[in-house]
Design an enzyme around this catalytic site. Structure first.
Site, short mmCIF file in Angstrom:
data_model
loop_
_atom_site.label_atom_id
_atom_site.label_comp_id
_atom_site.label_asym_id
_atom_site.label_seq_id
_atom_site.Cartn_x
_atom_site.Cartn_y
_atom_site.Cartn_z
N ASP A 73 -5.04 21.46 103.43
CA ASP A 73 -3.83 21.12 103.76
C ASP A 73 -3.24 19.78 102.89
O ASP A 73 -1.87 19.52 102.98
CB ASP A 73 -3.11 21.05 105.10
CG ASP A 73 -3.99 19.98 105.83
OD1 ASP A 73 -5.00 19.47 105.47
OD2 ASP A 73 -3.49 19.60 106.94
N GLU B 265 -15.29 10.34 109.46
CA GLU B 265 -15.41 9.58 108.43
C GLU B 265 -16.46 8.64 108.43
O GLU B 265 -17.53 8.32 107.74
CB GLU B 265 -14.37 9.06 107.72
CG GLU B 265 -13.14 10.34 107.37
CD GLU B 265 -12.15 10.49 108.57
OE1 GLU B 265 -12.42 10.02 109.92
OE2 GLU B 265 -11.09 11.18 108.45
C1 UGA Z 1 -7.96 14.53 109.91
C2 UGA Z 1 -9.61 14.92 109.36
O1 UGA Z 1 -9.59 15.59 108.02
C3 UGA Z 1 -10.34 15.56 110.30
O2 UGA Z 1 -11.66 15.63 110.09
C4 UGA Z 1 -10.09 14.92 111.72
O3 UGA Z 1 -10.72 15.77 112.83
C5 UGA Z 1 -8.72 14.58 112.04
O4 UGA Z 1 -7.97 14.02 111.08
C6 UGA Z 1 -8.49 13.73 113.21
O5 UGA Z 1 -8.95 12.68 113.17
O6 UGA Z 1 -8.13 14.21 114.28
P1 UGA Z 1 -5.97 16.44 110.04
O7 UGA Z 1 -5.23 16.50 109.11
O8 UGA Z 1 -5.51 15.61 111.17
O9 UGA Z 1 -7.51 15.90 109.75
O10 UGA Z 1 -6.34 17.83 110.75
P2 UGA Z 1 -6.50 18.99 110.08
O11 UGA Z 1 -5.88 19.07 108.80
O12 UGA Z 1 -5.72 19.95 111.30
O13 UGA Z 1 -7.88 19.63 110.14
C7 UGA Z 1 -8.55 19.09 109.06
C8 UGA Z 1 -9.40 20.25 108.34
O14 UGA Z 1 -10.27 20.97 109.44
C9 UGA Z 1 -8.64 21.32 107.77
O15 UGA Z 1 -9.17 21.57 106.39
C10 UGA Z 1 -8.54 22.35 108.69
O16 UGA Z 1 -8.29 23.66 107.76
C11 UGA Z 1 -9.81 22.42 109.36
N1 UGA Z 1 -9.88 22.90 110.87
C12 UGA Z 1 -8.87 22.31 111.56
C13 UGA Z 1 -10.89 23.70 111.22
O17 UGA Z 1 -11.85 23.98 110.28
N2 UGA Z 1 -10.76 24.19 112.61
C14 UGA Z 1 -9.73 23.72 113.38
O18 UGA Z 1 -9.88 24.09 114.66
C15 UGA Z 1 -8.46 22.65 112.92
MN MN Z 2 -4.85 17.62 107.70
#
Ligand code: UGA
Ligand code: MN
Length: 352
Positions: free
Chosen positions: A210, A293
């Site tokens: 994203d 990270e």
């Molecule tokens: C960021 C970090 O990239 C995550 O590793 C971290 O868990 C998160 O912050 C945090 O600290 O809470 P963020 O933009 O907040 O990520 O979260 P998302 O974009 O919703 O998820 C990160 C990535 O994991 C995305 O590529 C999404 O597609 C994937 N994802 C998300 C999954 O594979 N499974 C899920 O249930 C949610």
């Molecule tokens: Mn994200």
């Protein structure tokens, strides 16, 4: 209308031929093929739709078998949406594959966690079409899911990019937890496992599905020898997360959430050399929300902040943005009886 005997015979023969063709279609749909997809008959599609939604059939014949059949058929249906698997209108760059000395440039392995949700295909379309501008990449798309989504495979095939489509469901202990979850961790660890088994050199980067990536970023990370870092925009209430650079040297980190982290950086803010990873067999990402990270970078020990290679003109440029997409509610279920014989029957496979 009265039909003559020979006409009736003719009609019966045509119906039989139709049935044979339909059977062949179904049998050949067990794999995604590169053949030109053939349309399914409307009757067959209605029967399939019933099969997918009728719970009593599920129970009687065995849930697993039906699921497998439904998955294979949905792959077949999704392949009908595209006229061909690799889209001739879409062409990834071939680009410069060598440096100024004629040496091969290092391969970039882009590790992208993703999961099924209304925005998934939109996010992956944007990222795919960014990566299509980049030479010499191999894209590891890893779904937090028990089955690979056929629509995602289809999207990946269409781009002509070099890719792997893998799955890595989040373990149930984390999935069923209330509060923040370790998003994308099982996916990224699966990516690291793939690298350990298949790569010997090059550079890898964790690129969430994203974010917004400037194509110049990939040139910045390409010659990483250990770990390279750069600023990430739209990150935390500071508006960015970045190494602090004074007189060309790293002096700390600017990030709205330090929380005792040794490496308070965003996932989009660093890349790692593959050989450097392979020399550290225990390096892994912890299932610790907010500390993924830091945990991963610490696991690369021996590795200290002084070893960081600063990029993006000594961290003066923002080449990646931590954009977040508005969450959409799941779509209401389409009335397939009402809309049979319309385009909506095809489109419903593209929405969640
Ligand atoms: C960021 C970090 O990239 C995550 O590793 C971290 O868990 C998160 O912050 C945090 O600290 O809470 P963020 O933009 O907040 O990520 O979260 P998302 O974009 O919703 O998820 C990160 C990535 O994991 C995305 O590529 C999404 O597609 C994937 N994802 C998300 C999954 O594979 N499974 C899920 O249930 C949610
Ligand atoms: Mn994200």
């Amino acid at each position: 209308m009265k039909l003559s005997r020979s006409r009736k015979m003719w009609l019966v023969m045509v119906i039989c031929a139709g049935l044979v063709v339909a059977q062949y279609q179904l049998a050949s749909s067990w794999l995604i093929t590169t053949q030109q997809p053939q349309p399914l008959s409307e009757t067959m599609q209605t029967a399939i739709d019933q099969l997918q939604i009728d719970d009593s059939v599920m129970a009687a014949v065995g849930e697993r078998v039906i699921r497998d059949i439904a998955l294979q058929i949905s792959q077949k249906l999704s392949s009908e949406i595209c006229t061909s698997v690799v889209d001739s209108e879409l062409q990834p760059v071939s680009g410069k594959q060598t440096d100024e000395n004629g040496e091969d440039i290092p391969t970039l392995y882009i590790i992208t966690p993703t999961y099924r949700r209304p925005e998934q295909l939109a996010e992956l379309t944007r990222l795919a079409q960014t990566l299509m501008h980049i030479p010499k990449i191999h894209w590891l798309v890893i779904e937090d899911s028990r089955v690979a989504t056929p629509q995602v495979t289809q999207l990946l095939l269409r781009t002509g990019l070099s890719f792997e489509h893998l799955i890595a469901p989040m373990p149930d202990i984390y999935k069923n937890k209330t509060g923040s979850k370790p998003r994308g961790v099982s996916n990224r660890n699966r990516g690291l496992k793939w690298l350990r088994a298949n790569a010997t050199k090059g550079v890898f980067y964790f690129a969430d599905d994203d974010n917004t990536y400037d194509i110049a970023l990939f040139q910045e990370m390409r010659f990483t020898e250990r770990v390279s870092m750069w600023p990430v925009g739209l990150c935390t209430n500071f508006g960015m997360s970045t190494p602090i650079v004074r007189n060309g040297s790293l002096t700390g980190f600017y990030d709205g959430w330090i929380a005792g982290r040794k490496f308070p950086v965003d996932m989009a803010g660093f890349a790692v050399n593959v050989k450097f990873l392979l020399q550290r067999p225990k390096a892994t990402m912890p299932y610790k929300p907010g500390f993924e990270e830091d945990g991963f970078l610490r696991s690369l020990a021996p590795f200290e902040p002084k070893d960081i290679e600063l990029r993006a003109d000594n961290c003066t440029k923002i080449l990646v943005w931590h954009t977040q997409t508005k969450k959409n509610k799941p779509a209401v279920v389409l009335d397939i009886k009402k809309y049979r014989n319309t385009n909506l029957i095809h489109l419903r496979h593209l929405i969640v």
